[in-house]
Write a protein that holds these residues in place. Structure first.
Motif, PDB file in Angstrom:
ATOM      1  N   CYS A 276       0.839  -1.196   0.000  1.00 21.32           N
ATOM      2  CA  CYS A 276       0.000   0.000   0.000  1.00 21.32           C
ATOM      3  C   CYS A 276       0.877   1.251   0.000  1.00 21.32           C
ATOM      4  O   CYS A 276       2.008   1.249   0.490  1.00 21.32           O
ATOM      5  CB  CYS A 276      -0.867   0.062   1.263  1.00 21.32           C
ATOM      6  N   VAL A 277       0.329   2.319  -0.522  1.00 20.72           N
ATOM      7  CA  VAL A 277       0.981   3.630  -0.452  1.00 20.72           C
ATOM      8  C   VAL A 277       0.009   4.614   0.191  1.00 20.72           C
ATOM      9  O   VAL A 277      -1.183   4.621  -0.127  1.00 20.72           O
ATOM     10  CB  VAL A 277       1.394   4.140  -1.842  1.00 20.72           C
ATOM     11  N   ALA A 278       0.519   5.403   1.096  1.00 18.61           N
ATOM     12  CA  ALA A 278      -0.309   6.384   1.799  1.00 18.61           C
ATOM     13  C   ALA A 278       0.220   7.788   1.575  1.00 18.61           C
ATOM     14  O   ALA A 278       1.422   7.981   1.353  1.00 18.61           O
ATOM     15  CB  ALA A 278      -0.336   6.076   3.291  1.00 18.61           C
ATOM     16  N   TRP A 279      -0.692   8.738   1.631  1.00 17.62           N
ATOM     17  CA  TRP A 279      -0.322  10.157   1.649  1.00 17.62           C
ATOM     18  C   TRP A 279      -0.584  10.706   3.052  1.00 17.62           C
ATOM     19  O   TRP A 279      -1.638  10.434   3.638  1.00 17.62           O
ATOM     20  CB  TRP A 279      -1.142  10.960   0.642  1.00 17.62           C
ATOM     21  N   PHE A 280       0.377  11.473   3.534  1.00 16.60           N
ATOM     22  CA  PHE A 280       0.245  12.196   4.783  1.00 16.60           C
ATOM     23  C   PHE A 280       0.506  13.670   4.491  1.00 16.60           C
ATOM     24  O   PHE A 280       1.100  14.035   3.472  1.00 16.60           O
ATOM     25  CB  PHE A 280       1.269  11.713   5.814  1.00 16.60           C
ATOM     26  N   ARG A 281       0.110  14.528   5.424  1.00 22.19           N
ATOM     27  CA  ARG A 281       0.461  15.934   5.297  1.00 22.19           C
ATOM     28  C   ARG A 281       0.777  16.490   6.685  1.00 22.19           C
ATOM     29  O   ARG A 281       0.294  15.978   7.701  1.00 22.19           O
ATOM     30  CB  ARG A 281      -0.659  16.750   4.660  1.00 22.19           C
ATOM     31  N   GLN A 282       1.600  17.517   6.693  1.00 24.56           N
ATOM     32  CA  GLN A 282       1.925  18.182   7.949  1.00 24.56           C
ATOM     33  C   GLN A 282       1.692  19.668   7.787  1.00 24.56           C
ATOM     34  O   GLN A 282       2.490  20.371   7.135  1.00 24.56           O
ATOM     35  CB  GLN A 282       3.373  17.920   8.359  1.00 24.56           C
ATOM     36  N   PRO A 283       0.576  20.160   8.339  1.00 23.54           N
ATOM     37  CA  PRO A 283       0.308  21.598   8.294  1.00 23.54           C
ATOM     38  C   PRO A 283       1.343  22.348   9.129  1.00 23.54           C
ATOM     39  O   PRO A 283       1.980  21.767  10.014  1.00 23.54           O
ATOM     40  CB  PRO A 283      -1.086  21.724   8.902  1.00 23.54           C
ATOM     41  N   PRO A 284       1.489  23.644   8.896  1.00 16.59           N
ATOM     42  CA  PRO A 284       2.443  24.435   9.685  1.00 16.59           C
ATOM     43  C   PRO A 284       2.140  24.346  11.172  1.00 16.59           C
ATOM     44  O   PRO A 284       0.986  24.492  11.590  1.00 16.59           O
ATOM     45  CB  PRO A 284       2.232  25.860   9.166  1.00 16.59           C
ATOM     46  N   ARG A 285       3.155  24.041  11.954  1.00 12.52           N
ATOM     47  CA  ARG A 285       3.074  24.030  13.419  1.00 12.52           C
ATOM     48  C   ARG A 285       2.089  22.966  13.933  1.00 12.52           C
ATOM     49  O   ARG A 285       1.589  23.074  15.065  1.00 12.52           O
ATOM     50  CB  ARG A 285       2.673  25.406  13.962  1.00 12.52           C
TER      51      ARG A 285
ATOM     52  N   ARG B  64       1.915  15.683  11.843  1.00  9.06           N
ATOM     53  CA  ARG B  64       1.617  15.033  10.578  1.00  9.06           C
ATOM     54  C   ARG B  64       0.317  14.251  10.689  1.00  9.06           C
ATOM     55  O   ARG B  64       0.054  13.620  11.722  1.00  9.06           O
ATOM     56  CB  ARG B  64       2.773  14.115  10.196  1.00  9.06           C
ATOM     57  N   GLU B  65      -0.503  14.273   9.646  1.00  8.62           N
ATOM     58  CA  GLU B  65      -1.785  13.592   9.659  1.00  8.62           C
ATOM     59  C   GLU B  65      -1.974  12.781   8.389  1.00  8.62           C
ATOM     60  O   GLU B  65      -1.490  13.144   7.322  1.00  8.62           O
ATOM     61  CB  GLU B  65      -2.929  14.604   9.814  1.00  8.62           C
TER      62      GLU B  65
ATOM     63  N   TYR C  56       3.541  14.197   2.072  1.00 10.35           N
ATOM     64  CA  TYR C  56       4.478  13.089   1.957  1.00 10.35           C
ATOM     65  C   TYR C  56       3.741  11.827   1.524  1.00 10.35           C
ATOM     66  O   TYR C  56       2.608  11.593   1.936  1.00 10.35           O
ATOM     67  CB  TYR C  56       5.133  12.787   3.294  1.00 10.35           C
ATOM     68  N   CYS C  57       4.418  10.987   0.738  1.00 16.89           N
ATOM     69  CA  CYS C  57       3.906   9.644   0.521  1.00 16.89           C
ATOM     70  C   CYS C  57       4.792   8.675   1.307  1.00 16.89           C
ATOM     71  O   CYS C  57       5.967   8.958   1.582  1.00 16.89           O
ATOM     72  CB  CYS C  57       3.830   9.277  -0.956  1.00 16.89           C
ATOM     73  N   ALA C  58       4.185   7.564   1.658  1.00 19.31           N
ATOM     74  CA  ALA C  58       4.868   6.598   2.499  1.00 19.31           C
ATOM     75  C   ALA C  58       4.413   5.183   2.153  1.00 19.31           C
ATOM     76  O   ALA C  58       3.294   4.981   1.658  1.00 19.31           O
ATOM     77  CB  ALA C  58       4.593   6.883   3.974  1.00 19.31           C
ATOM     78  N   THR C  59       5.265   4.221   2.426  1.00 17.07           N
ATOM     79  CA  THR C  59       4.908   2.829   2.252  1.00 17.07           C
ATOM     80  C   THR C  59       5.635   1.994   3.285  1.00 17.07           C
ATOM     81  O   THR C  59       6.639   2.434   3.864  1.00 17.07           O
ATOM     82  CB  THR C  59       5.236   2.347   0.821  1.00 17.07           C
ATOM     83  N   GLU C  60       5.119   0.813   3.519  1.00 14.08           N
ATOM     84  CA  GLU C  60       5.746  -0.103   4.452  1.00 14.08           C
ATOM     85  C   GLU C  60       5.715  -1.485   3.835  1.00 14.08           C
ATOM     86  O   GLU C  60       4.642  -1.983   3.465  1.00 14.08           O
ATOM     87  CB  GLU C  60       5.030  -0.101   5.802  1.00 14.08           C
ATOM     88  N   LEU C  61       6.867  -2.118   3.728  1.00 14.22           N
ATOM     89  CA  LEU C  61       6.955  -3.410   3.067  1.00 14.22           C
ATOM     90  C   LEU C  61       6.165  -4.473   3.817  1.00 14.22           C
ATOM     91  O   LEU C  61       6.142  -4.494   5.052  1.00 14.22           O
ATOM     92  CB  LEU C  61       8.421  -3.840   2.958  1.00 14.22           C
TER      93      LEU C  61
ATOM     94  N   ASP D 150       1.484   6.885  11.225  1.00 11.17           N
ATOM     95  CA  ASP D 150       2.670   7.396  10.523  1.00 11.17           C
ATOM     96  C   ASP D 150       3.947   6.821  11.118  1.00 11.17           C
ATOM     97  O   ASP D 150       4.926   6.592  10.396  1.00 11.17           O
ATOM     98  CB  ASP D 150       2.701   8.914  10.491  1.00 11.17           C
ATOM     99  N   SER D 151       3.930   6.540  12.416  1.00 12.38           N
ATOM    100  CA  SER D 151       5.131   5.988  13.051  1.00 12.38           C
ATOM    101  C   SER D 151       5.415   4.548  12.621  1.00 12.38           C
ATOM    102  O   SER D 151       6.514   4.031  12.861  1.00 12.38           O
ATOM    103  CB  SER D 151       4.999   6.041  14.575  1.00 12.38           C
ATOM    104  N   ASP D 152       4.439   3.907  11.982  1.00 12.55           N
ATOM    105  CA  ASP D 152       4.626   2.533  11.514  1.00 12.55           C
ATOM    106  C   ASP D 152       5.297   2.464  10.149  1.00 12.55           C
ATOM    107  O   ASP D 152       5.747   1.400   9.730  1.00 12.55           O
ATOM    108  CB  ASP D 152       3.274   1.821  11.425  1.00 12.55           C
ATOM    109  N   TYR D 153       5.328   3.578   9.455  1.00 11.93           N
ATOM    110  CA  TYR D 153       5.916   3.584   8.113  1.00 11.93           C
ATOM    111  C   TYR D 153       7.416   3.832   8.190  1.00 11.93           C
ATOM    112  O   TYR D 153       7.869   4.759   8.861  1.00 11.93           O
ATOM    113  CB  TYR D 153       5.268   4.683   7.251  1.00 11.93           C
TER     114      TYR D 153
END
Length: 125
Positions: free
Chosen positions: A30-39, A42-43, A92-97, A109-112
């Motif tokens: 799977c591939v995920a998108w996350f974002r981190q707004p200013p201050r 990350r979500e 950001y995009c992220a993946t986990e094997l 997010d900490s799992d990726y």
């Protein structure tokens, strides 16, 4: 070797659109998108299954954002319409094997372990 490269960010006015791309290699998970707004922290924004058939987006962007993949399954897109100032952030995009659908929906997010460098989205009012 897993490699993720985001592109497509930029500055737009509220109501505008952007399409982000995540070029991936070395993964069929799977591939995920996350974002981190200013201050802010990350979500999670959206996740797509390896075959591109199953998708999920966070409630705050439903009806505005769509996650999709190309036929080769090597690029994951985040199509963003009706953008709002609160959509501003680093994306950001992220993946986990080895984690597939639907188990990847439970990842935080900490799992990726594999992340791209990010692409900035700025929405002005």
């Amino acid at each position: 070797q897993v490699r993720l490269v985001e592109s497509g960010g930029g500055s737009v006015q509220a109501g505008g659109s952007l399409t982000l791309s995540c070029d991936s290699s070395g993964t069929n998970a799977c591939v995920a998108w996350f974002r981190q707004p200013p201050r802010k922290e990350r979500e999670w924004v959206a996740t797509i299954s390896p075959n591109g058939i199953a998708t999920r987006v966070t409630d705050g962007v439903k009806g505005r954002f769509t996650i999709a993949t190309d036929s080769a399954k090597s690029t994951v897109y985040l199509r963003m319409n009706s953008l709002k100032p609160e959509d501003t952030g680093m994306y950001y995009c992220a993946t986990e094997l080895g984690v597939y659908w639907p188990a990847c929906l439970r990842l935080k997010d900490s799992d990726y372990n594999y992340w791209g460098q990010g692409t900035q989205v700025t929405v002005s009012s």
